[in-house]
Scaffold this motif. Structure first.
Motif, short mmCIF file in Angstrom:
data_model
loop_
_atom_site.label_atom_id
_atom_site.label_comp_id
_atom_site.label_asym_id
_atom_site.label_seq_id
_atom_site.Cartn_x
_atom_site.Cartn_y
_atom_site.Cartn_z
N VAL A 33 1.34 -1.04 0.41
CA VAL A 33 -0.30 -0.05 -0.04
C VAL A 33 1.09 1.15 -0.16
CG1 VAL A 33 -2.16 0.98 1.19
CG2 VAL A 33 -1.74 -1.41 1.25
N ASP A 48 -3.80 3.97 -1.81
CA ASP A 48 -4.67 4.92 -0.74
C ASP A 48 -4.29 3.58 1.15
OD1 ASP A 48 -7.30 4.38 -0.95
OD2 ASP A 48 -6.69 5.89 -2.81
N GLY A 49 -5.00 3.88 1.33
CA GLY A 49 -5.27 2.68 2.67
C GLY A 49 -7.14 2.08 2.24
N ARG A 50 -8.11 3.23 1.95
CA ARG A 50 -9.24 2.50 1.53
C ARG A 50 -9.04 1.59 0.23
NH1 ARG A 50 -12.06 3.16 4.78
NH2 ARG A 50 -12.21 5.41 4.63
N ILE A 74 -7.30 -1.56 2.35
CA ILE A 74 -8.53 -2.38 3.00
C ILE A 74 -9.26 -3.40 2.36
CG2 ILE A 74 -10.74 -2.41 4.04
CD1 ILE A 74 -8.99 -1.55 5.91
N THR A 88 3.05 -1.13 4.08
CA THR A 88 2.34 0.08 4.10
C THR A 88 3.60 1.52 3.93
OG1 THR A 88 0.27 1.79 4.18
CG2 THR A 88 1.13 0.27 5.91
N MET A 119 -6.86 7.76 3.13
CA MET A 119 -6.88 7.12 4.98
C MET A 119 -5.19 6.99 4.40
SD MET A 119 -8.16 3.83 5.72
CE MET A 119 -9.33 3.89 5.61
N PHE A 132 -5.43 3.77 8.49
CA PHE A 132 -4.84 2.44 7.43
C PHE A 132 -5.44 1.37 8.72
CE2 PHE A 132 -2.53 -0.94 5.71
CZ PHE A 132 -3.20 -1.44 4.36
N THR A 133 -4.14 1.09 9.23
CA THR A 133 -3.22 0.06 10.19
C THR A 133 -4.41 -0.42 11.14
OG1 THR A 133 -1.17 0.73 9.79
CG2 THR A 133 -1.68 -0.47 11.94
N GLU A 152 -7.46 0.53 10.47
CA GLU A 152 -9.22 -0.21 10.27
C GLU A 152 -8.48 -1.71 10.65
OE1 GLU A 152 -11.74 0.47 9.12
OE2 GLU A 152 -11.97 1.74 11.08
#
Length: 138
Positions: free
Chosen positions: A11, A39-41, A44, A57, A64, A69-70, A72
């Protein structure tokens, strides 16, 4: 019987950094990149689809960031997380501490050199960290 490679999701919002990480890891037979996200979204969604063994990441990303992110990931689908970022240098104690509290297990400063011999050292260190994390339960 050969051992299955460690499934990794990357990521990373930087195209250059993502390219470097992919080049390093694609030459490691013990690692298989099963997905990438910007990105984080996206990360996921990618994790839920690919079920990786380890997540790598960045910290600073749009939409995000790596900290959210972590959090989530740990809430939805816990996995070992390796944060690869310019913001996790030895002096970045606040960032490292926040990420550890959120559930990140290890940190790796982004490469800042371009010498081929340095990339081989980086690859060795990065693959070692991924192998160690793959053996951890979260």
């Amino acid at each position: 019987m050969t051992k299955a490679p460690i499934k990794v999701v990357l990521v990373e919002d930087s195209v250059v950094a993502l390219e470097i990480l992919e080049r390093l890891l694609k030459t490691a037979p013990e690692v298989e990149i099963v997905g990438t996200a910007r990105d984080g979204r996206e990360g996921i969604n990618m994790i839920q689809r690919t079920q990786p063994d380890v997540i790598c990441t960045d910290l600073q990303m749009p939409v995000m960031d790596g900290l959210e992110f972590t959090k989530e990931v740990m809430k939805l689908c816990p996995r070992p997380i390796l944060v690869i970022s310019n913001a996790v240098q030895p002096g970045d104690i606040d960032n490292v501490y926040s990420l550890m509290q959120a559930g990140a297990l290890d940190f790796f400063p982004k490469p800042n050199t371009g010498a081929p011999t340095d990339y081989e050292k980086l690859k060795g260190a990065l693959v070692t960290k991924i192998k160690v994390l793959a053996s951890k339960r979260v």
